[in-house]
Write a protein that holds these residues in place. Structure first.
Motif, short mmCIF file in Angstrom:
data_model
loop_
_atom_site.label_atom_id
_atom_site.label_comp_id
_atom_site.label_asym_id
_atom_site.label_seq_id
_atom_site.Cartn_x
_atom_site.Cartn_y
_atom_site.Cartn_z
N MET C 60 0.82 -1.21 0.00
CA MET C 60 0.00 0.00 0.00
C MET C 60 0.85 1.26 0.00
O MET C 60 0.35 2.35 -0.24
N CYS C 61 2.12 1.14 0.34
CA CYS C 61 3.02 2.28 0.19
C CYS C 61 4.44 1.77 0.05
O CYS C 61 4.67 0.57 -0.09
N ASN C 63 6.84 1.38 2.11
CA ASN C 63 7.56 0.79 3.24
C ASN C 63 7.68 -0.72 3.22
O ASN C 63 8.59 -1.27 3.81
N CYS C 65 5.91 -3.21 4.71
CA CYS C 65 5.83 -3.86 6.01
C CYS C 65 5.43 -5.32 5.83
O CYS C 65 4.78 -5.67 4.86
N MET C 91 3.72 -4.23 13.04
CA MET C 91 2.57 -3.32 12.91
C MET C 91 2.09 -3.25 11.47
O MET C 91 2.83 -3.55 10.55
N LEU C 92 0.84 -2.88 11.31
CA LEU C 92 0.34 -2.47 9.99
C LEU C 92 -0.40 -1.16 10.22
O LEU C 92 -1.20 -1.03 11.15
N CYS C 93 -0.14 -0.20 9.38
CA CYS C 93 -0.78 1.10 9.52
C CYS C 93 -2.21 1.03 8.97
O CYS C 93 -2.63 -0.01 8.47
N ARG C 95 -3.51 2.05 6.29
CA ARG C 95 -3.55 1.68 4.87
C ARG C 95 -3.22 0.21 4.70
O ARG C 95 -3.80 -0.48 3.88
N ILE C 230 4.21 7.97 7.04
CA ILE C 230 4.77 6.88 7.82
C ILE C 230 5.99 6.28 7.13
O ILE C 230 5.93 5.90 5.96
#
Ligand SMILES: Nc1nc2c(c(=O)[nH]1)N[C@H]1C(S)=C(S)[C@@H](COP(=O)(O)OP(=O)(O)OC[C@H]3O[C@@H](n4cnc5c(=O)[nH]c(N)nc54)[C@H](O)[C@@H]3O)O[C@H]1N2
Ligand SMILES: Nc1nc2c(c(=O)[nH]1)N[C@H]1C(S)=C(S)[C@@H](COP(=O)(O)OP(=O)(O)OC[C@H]3O[C@@H](n4cnc5c(=O)[nH]c(N)nc54)[C@H](O)[C@@H]3O)O[C@H]1N2
Ligand code: SF4
Ligand code: SF4
Ligand code: SF4
Ligand code: SF4
Ligand code: SF4
Ligand SMILES: [Mo]
Lengths: 403, 187, 794
Positions: C60-61, C63, C65, C91-93, C95, C230
């Motif tokens: 989704m971005c 990073n 993760c 963690m997951l933000c 998004r 983030i």
């Protein structure tokens, strides 16, 4: 249909003295402009009811203007409006035929009839508010939430319904002994149910404006006021303001009682506001100030609901009973706002005072306006009440016994 | 038998709302801005640019407080709202008649109407999803980037939450109402 | 697109079951309904049934993760954080959590599409994959194919341009377009994102580095909004320690962000003036002799020249106060605190193309960091280590007719591979290109939203003979393409393994949680099939025009020719002979053995001794490496900070950071400076159609100072017209004291023009359509915050 209904009535007729059992006769009335106007309005209301109820049945609560922050709306207000009217009439009736205050006896039957009619209308409204009314009947019985004021209310109002039906039955049969007995039951349960309705709000620790002992007491008081207004209206309409002398005496007495009640009610209102505003609770005070500045409160509740009728009584020493009929009409509008405000104002102060979304203004006093569906059903319920009243009036003997 | 509660190290919160989305996906909470079991509140900042009060701008993560003395439970006419044996306040959708009384009664705005069943719903501490499957964290806790939440058994002195509460100062919300919340804000 | 099955029926009933790639899905865990406005909602919920748990990397971005997808009956019902990846810290933000909504977005591209109407009118025909590839090669009656273009251009491969956004399959696209098909004309997000910070730090301290936020005790974070933009692991590490809990935080941002809300101090700096601030800090440090002298002597090359330079130019805090809007005594205080802290960090920043002086700013920051001596050590900027994965070499052919790239106008240092989006686009538009550019191959990139001046991007795309897009959604840019290839989203594809370095290095793999839905395909399969389609005809085209090839192959027999074609890399399909899955296994087994591969497959993450090192510390936190195994210090004596970079002077760039008065912040009366940026609940333009995120922010608003708004009679929610020299947008007003009276701010990524994205269409304003297309002079990176605008209520 007609035939069946007529057969049914024939059977009932064996137990209760009745006037007409002919359905066609039922639709017959004197075509005066006023009657026609009432008939037409009632018809329109009934149509609105059908439209509103249908819309609700299709869309559920989406059809209403209620939200997460304001879960109770016009339906609850209407329900309260009706059941308070019912209790009021029941109490007024009881004063006459249970406690045997003679001047008030003449309207005993009509008042109980009114109590029944308004109660049924209230039930119809609440059935269209509760999301799952059938489930309610089942689980109220098999899984009773004894600490719940709504549960208590459900039980007490059901009992109340039963008692006043029986009371009415005996009244119609001129069986005073039994009517009185059930009248007492009805009165006790009705008052209990009614103060319990006040407790529905009074128990809300979350809502400081409503929380406390105030509502249970205020409800009984304002119920009696409502009962008086309705008596004026019923008789004003029945006699087209030409009251027979007997009736005049009764109504003057009623007006005097009403005057006293209104004075106490006004006193109540003043102290409620004073304690709320200076009671040292910030949210309660803010809410009270907000209420104090709102026109439904000032114009509706105070002016129409209390001050005007009170002045009429005060200035005429209770004798201006014709004027009182009109003041009562305004009074009922005021009473409606009392109920509406009770529901709305309780929810005014947001439980969530922080903003939860990025682009949003911080929450302020919660706004609510009834949806068209809600308004249709509310008006419709009034239509139903008038219709039921009319039918009763037509087929039953609602005047004091010939003896 | 447990007595579940949650401690919030709320100063960690960056108001990202991962918890809200995680809760929705885990528990099938319908979309729609007012359909949420969990939220973060923000106060409008005080001061005039450029002299703004940083201290006035806090993020307050919240959800159902799982009150030990829950007004919502008290007012429910059909006992649809009840306490589980683990001290979680839950709604039995079969019994809920949608009278909305509990929504009136909850001082924390923790309840909303679930539209597919048209019954009232709220945070369950993931009892019917994650805990049922034997997991030991809630969805909102697990996903949080800055690890705001610690969920656990208050009756177990060795649980992380008990240790946290024993060692750190904390407060609860609207304590004066006597609801005895089980969400603890660490100071 | 009119051929699409109505989105309302997406995933509902039997139609749904048949369109989802043949796999049957459990209708109980995927719910769809409509809200009262008739908008569709899709929701998942987990149940108690047995589920597969598939490790994936979030897409989704940027990073990436690590997460674990819970799959019940073929439906991805939940994404949970994966506790094994040190970078994403369990963690997951928001998004990351909402990835399911992107996967099941009703507007997703489902089939290959070929344009049948005019560009931009949205008329497409559903075709088979082969027909789509064929349209790329041979064109249709509406547009020319690649073969015709290359034929007309006599095999000049440079007439094809391509671009790609960040992601794990980006490299493959570069191999196909750049190395194999052979065009140098590549642009990507670098020149609109972080080019100057990468360049500035690499030139100065040898790398971008990583800020050790877990151990730092003082951070100046300027023009970086970690609470909302983030970046892992910085975001997670910072905010557990801010607010008086060990990490003193100084935030510089023209507006009050969520990061500022966590700060000890916030300075409302004038946009584009950070350089003056850093120079003034440096002045204090030099004039008060606060720097780490031993360290400077050893590692800071030319720092004495810089000292003279800074002192001589009197970059005093008093001087900087006027430029920056930060009081002089605050600058003194900050410089002293910084240097007296044990582990101070001047945070590098990320998206860095704010102002023309950005390269110099980042150099000044890096030098300032060097002056503290807090480099290559715990609590400082660290270099770390990376676990090496074997690399397959690509055998790339030489094309005699291909020419060099040309997008160099106004640029001092030409960055090579990634070029400059603005310069490339503008030169083509202005006809300054020495040879034609006639086709754009695009993937996972939305320049209509991301590159300043949308009107020009549109004109540029319209100028092409052929536009091809590989995307998952019908983005604004997609709607200007001739052939649209639907890619499988990140949850439907296994991606090439990746190595993440720095403090706690690890190997990670994204595994497909479910099979590609509809007719979408994974990028590597698309590259492979496209290569198969193109290879022979393009080879023949080279034979026809390429003189080197002609010389080499003169008189060759068929089998010799075939051998030549293979050996010299003209066979485009060669990098995709093996599937991603096979290649991943091969590479990991080769480097770390079979056991490592099994761990990676099961857990999604691998690093040596993971079984021993990885421990749960409490319900929320994990240890990845023990303290003594973390790579805090790796450079040793090779460390160097280039303070006076004399080579730069030859290119017309200041060798040491220098302030120029024309950089001062100026806004004409009645106008506003426009600043853009991120929000935690959105990724650029890529997530605006995500239903769950749309609940959180339905549209962007313009931040305008409350008092200024009041003066102009603007209230919350009023519609405003925001106009610059290049365009205008309509957007709602959000009056707030969090911004200066002469500035406005809007979230980047909204205001989509593609009608096919029902949630995003017409919601808010597209900042790119009003940002002027200015570049900074070192790399030609886009300058985002130098546009002044006028606003008016409409
Ligand atoms: N949630 C979320 N996270 C993301 C992304 C996303 O889209 N959404 N995108 C990712 C990507 S690709 C990137 S590059 C990073 C970007 O990460 P950041 O660079 O941290 O984020 P931005 O919000 O783009 O910009 C940072 C801040 O700079 C401020 N600013 C503007 N001009 C100036 C100036 O002249 N001086 C100073 N001091 N401040 C200024 C802006 O107000 C803004 O708050 O985020 C990554 N993370
Ligand atoms: N005004 C302004 N402009 C900016 C910025 C800003 O802050 N303000 N930020 C800049 C920065 S830092 C960056 S990094 C760039 C980013 O610019 P872009 O790289 O263009 O990123 P997005 O805008 O997110 O668009 C990503 C596109 O990829 C598609 N996509 C998403 N997932 C996949 C996938 O799995 N496969 C494929 N094939 N496609 C996919 C999405 O549908 C979308 O069309 O923008 C830059 N431009
Ligand atoms: S996920 Fe954590 S940081 Fe984000 S909003 Fe929720 S509590 Fe705050
Ligand atoms: S917070 Fe509200 S919903 Fe939750 S237990 Fe307390 S009263 Fe009930
Ligand atoms: S709405 Fe449902 S849960 Fe709430 S009080 Fe009524 S019956 Fe109980
Ligand atoms: S504990 Fe579970 S149900 Fe409650 S808010 Fe968190 S994720 Fe939602
Ligand atoms: S920061 Fe969020 S969106 Fe980006 S990769 Fe991580 S979880 Fe995904
Ligand atoms: Mo970026």
């Amino acid at each position: 249909m007609f035939v069946l209904a007529e057969k049914g009535m024939k059977i009932i007729e064996r137990f209760i003295p009745m006037r007409h059992t002919d359905i066609r006769e039922l639709l017959n009335f004197k075509k005066t402009p006023l009657n026609l106007l009432v008939a037409f309005t009632t018809l329109v209301f009934l149509v609105l009811f059908v439209v509103g109820a249908t819309n609700y049945l299709i869309h559920g609560h989406h059809a209403y203007g209620v939200t997460r922050e304001h879960p109770w709306g016009l339906m609850i207000a209407m329900y309260i409006f009706f059941v308070v009217s019912s209790t009021g009439l029941c109490i007024m009736s009881a004063i006459g035929h249970v406690f045997e205050v003679e001047v008030l006896e003449p309207f005993a039957k009509r008042a109980i009839h009114g109590a029944l009619v308004t109660l049924l209308s209230g039930f119809i409204v609440i059935f269209l508010e509760i999301g799952h009314p059938l489930k309610m009947m089942i689980y109220n019985t098999i899984s009773p939430g004894l600490t719940s004021a709504i549960w208590g209310m459900g039980v007490l109002y059901s009992l109340y319904l039963i008692f006043i039906v029986i009371e009415f039955f005996f009244l119609l049969r001129h069986d005073h002994k039994w009517a009185k007995r059930f009248g007492i039951f009805g009165l006790v349960v009705g008052v209990a149910a009614h103060s319990n309705l006040g407790a529905v709000f009074g128990f809300l620790v979350a809502r400081p404006v409503a929380n406390g002992i105030y509502y249970p007491l205020y409800f009984i008081l304002s119920a009696m006021v409502t009962g008086c207004y309705l008596i004026f209206l019923m008789y004003g309409f029945k006699y087209k303001l030409n009251f027979p002398p007997e009736m005049q005496k009764t109504l003057v007495a009623t007006a005097k009682i009403l005057g006293l009640l209104l004075a106490i009610l006004l006193f109540f209102e003043i102290w409620r506001m004073l304690t709320a505003i200076y009671g040292g609770m910030e949210d309660r005070a803010e809410t009270a100030l907000h209420i104090l500045k709102s026109s439904p409160f000032l114009v509706g509740e105070i002016l129409l609901g209390i001050v005007i009728p009170f002045l009429v009584i005060l200035l005429s020493n209770g004798k201006a009973i014709k004027t009182m009929v009109f003041a009562s009409l305004g009074g009922m509008v005021g009473i409606f706002f009392m109920r509406y405000d009770l529901v709305h104002d309780t929810q005014l102060y947001p439980m969530q005072t922080l903003k939860l979304r990025e682009y949003q203004l911080p929450p302020t006093f919660i706004e609510y306006f009834p949806s068209t569906t809600e308004i249709f059903i509310a008006l419709g319920a009034i239509g139903i009440a008038i219709t039921l009243y009319y039918i009763g009036d037509k087929i039953l003997y609602l005047e004091t016994d010939p003896d | 038998m447990a007595n579940y509660g949650m401690a919030l190290d709320y100063k960690n919160c960056i108001n990202c709302k991962a918890c809200e989305v995680a809760c929705k996906e885990e528990n099938g909470v319908q979309l729609g801005a007012d359909k949420h079991r969990i939220w973060v509140g923000v106060k409008e900042i005080e001061g005039l640019w450029p002299n703004l009060s940083i201290a006035s701008s806090t993020f307050e993560p919240s959800q159902c407080q799982q009150c030990e003395n829950a007004p919502c439970q008290e007012v429910c006419p059909t006992k649809a709202t009840h306490y589980t044996k683990d001290g979680v306040v839950m709604v039995d959708a079969d019994k809920c008649i949608l009278c909305s009384y509990c929504m009136e009664a909850c001082p924390y705005d923790a309840r909303y109407v679930k539209e597919d069943t048209m019954t009232v719903d709220k945070c369950t501490f993931c009892s019917d999803t994650r805990l049922l499957r034997g997991e030991t964290t809630t969805a909102c806790q697990a996903t949080c980037p800055t690890k705001v939440r610690t969920f656990g058994d208050l009756d177990d002195p060795n649980s992380e939450i008990s240790i946290l509460l024993a060692h750190r100062e904390h407060r609860t919300l609207k304590t004066h109402l006597g609801t005895k919340p089980k969400l603890f804000y660490l100071i | 697109m009119k051929v699409e099955i109505s989105r309302r029926r997406f995933l509902q009933g039997s139609v749904a079951l048949s369109i989802i790639g043949g796999t049957s899905i459990g209708a109980t865990s995927l719910l769809s309904d409509e809200n009262e406005h008739g908008e569709m909602r899709i929701m998942t919920r987990t149940t108690n049934t047995k589920a597969q748990k598939v490790p994936f990397l979030c897409g989704m971005c940027v990073n990436k993760c690590a997460g674990v997808a819970r799959v019940e009956k073929g439906v991805v019902v939940k994404l949970d954080p994966n506790p094994y990846f040190p970078k994403s810290r369990n963690m997951l933000c928001p998004r990351g959590n909402a990835g399911i909504q992107t996967l099941y977005d009703p507007d997703r591209l489902k089939y290959p599409l070929v344009r049948v109407g005019n560009r931009g009118d949205g008329k497409y025909k559903r075709v088979s994959w082969d027909e789509a590839y064929d349209a790329i090669l041979n064109g249709t009656d509406k547009f020319k194919g690649l073969l015709q273009i290359l034929d007309e251009e006599k095999d000049n491969r440079s007439t094809i341009g391509y671009c790609n956004g960040e992601g794990l399959s980006k490299e493959g696209f570069e191999e196909l377009m750049g190395l194999k098909i052979g065009t140098p004309n590549y642009v990507d997000e670098i020149s609109i994102c972080l080019e100057t910070v990468l360049g500035g730090y690499s030139a100065t301290i040898g790398a971008y580095g990583e800020a050790d936020m877990n151990n730092a005790d003082y951070v100046i974070i300027a023009g970086a909004n970690r609470a909302e933009a983030i970046i892992t692991p910085d975001t997670m590490d910072m905010f557990k320690r801010s607010k008086g809990r060990g990490l003193k935080t100084i935030v510089l941002d023209p507006r009050f962000t969520n990061t500022a809300a966590k700060a000890d101090r916030w300075y409302a700096i004038n946009p584009g003036t950070d350089l003056a601030f850093v120079l003034a800090l440096t002045y204090v440090v030099f004039s008060e002799n606060l720097y780490d002298k031993e360290f400077a002597k050893k590692y800071l090359i030319g720092y004495e020249d810089y000292k003279n330079h800074v002192i001589k130019n009197s970059y005093t805090p008093q001087w900087a106060e006027k430029i920056t809007n930060i009081p002089a005594d605050e600058i003194y205080k900050t410089a002293r605190e910084f240097m007296s802290s044990e582990h101070p960090i001047y945070y590098q920043g990320r998206r860095s193309v704010f102002a023309k002086n950005d390269f110099q700013l980042r150099r000044a920051q890096a030098i300032f960091q060097g002056l503290s001596g807090n480099l290559d050590k715990k609590g400082g900027i660290i270099y770390g280590k990376k676990l090496a994965l074997p690399k397959e070499d690509v055998n790339s052919p030489m094309y005699a007719q291909a020419q060099d790239r040309f997008d160099k106008e106004g640029i001092a240092i030409f960055a090579g591979k990634t070029g400059s989006w603005i310069v490339f686009r503008n030169m083509v538009l202005e006809g300054k290109n020495p040879y034609p550019v006639r086709a754009m191959f695009m993937r996972k990139h939305n320049p209509m939203a991301g590159v300043p001046n949308t009107k020009k991007t549109e004109e540029f795309l319209k100028k092409m003979d052929l536009n091809v897009m590989i995307d998952i959604l019908p983005s604004d840019t997609t709607m200007f393409c001739d052939v649209i290839l639907p890619e499988a989203s990140y949850l439907e594809r296994t991606s090439p393994v990746a190595s993440y370095g720095f403090l706690e290095p690890a190997i990670v793999q994204r595994r497909a949680a479910i099979k590609p839905m509809f007719e979408s395909k994974t990028p590597e399969v698309i590259y492979k099939e496209l290569a198969e389609k193109l290879t022979e005809p393009l080879w023949k085209n080279s034979l026809k025009y390429d003189e080197d090839v002609q010389d080499d192959t003169k008189g060759m027999k068929v089998d010799e020719l075939a051998k030549y074609y293979k050996e010299n890399g003209f066979d485009l399909t060669e990098p995709w002979e093996k599937s991603v899955e096979e290649l991943n296994k091969e590479r990991v087994v080769k480097a770390f053995g079979e056991e490592a591969w099994n761990t990676l497959e099961e857990k999604g993450v691998y690093y040596p001794n993971m079984d021993k090192y990885h421990k749960q510390l409490n319900p929320n936190e994990y240890q990845y490496y023990p303290e003594d195994k973390k790579n805090y210090t790796t450079k040793g004596d090779k460390l160097k900070v280039v303070v006076n970079f004399k080579n730069l002077a030859k290119k017309g760039v200041d060798p040491m950071p220098t302030w120029h008065d024309e950089w001062a912040f100026k806004v004409p009366d009645g106008q506003f400076r426009l600043v853009t940026g991120r929000h935690a609940q959105f990724t650029q333009s890529g997530t605006t159609n995500n239903m769950a995120l749309r609940d959180l922010i339905p549209t962007n608003y313009i931040w305008i100072n409350k008092r200024e708004a009041k003066k102009r009679g603007i209230e919350f929610g009023d519609m405003l017209e925001v106009k610059s020299s290049v365009g205008k947008v309509h957007i709602k007003a959000y009056p707030t004291e969090k911004i200066a009276p002469n500035m406005i701010f809007m979230l980047h990524g909204f205001g989509g023009s593609s009608k096919e994205m029902e949630m995003a269409y017409g919601k808010g304003g597209n900042d790119a359509s009003i940002i002027e297309d200015k570049i900074e002079p070192v790399y030609g990176a886009a300058v985002m915050h130098e546009t002044n605008v006028e606003i008016r209520k409409v």
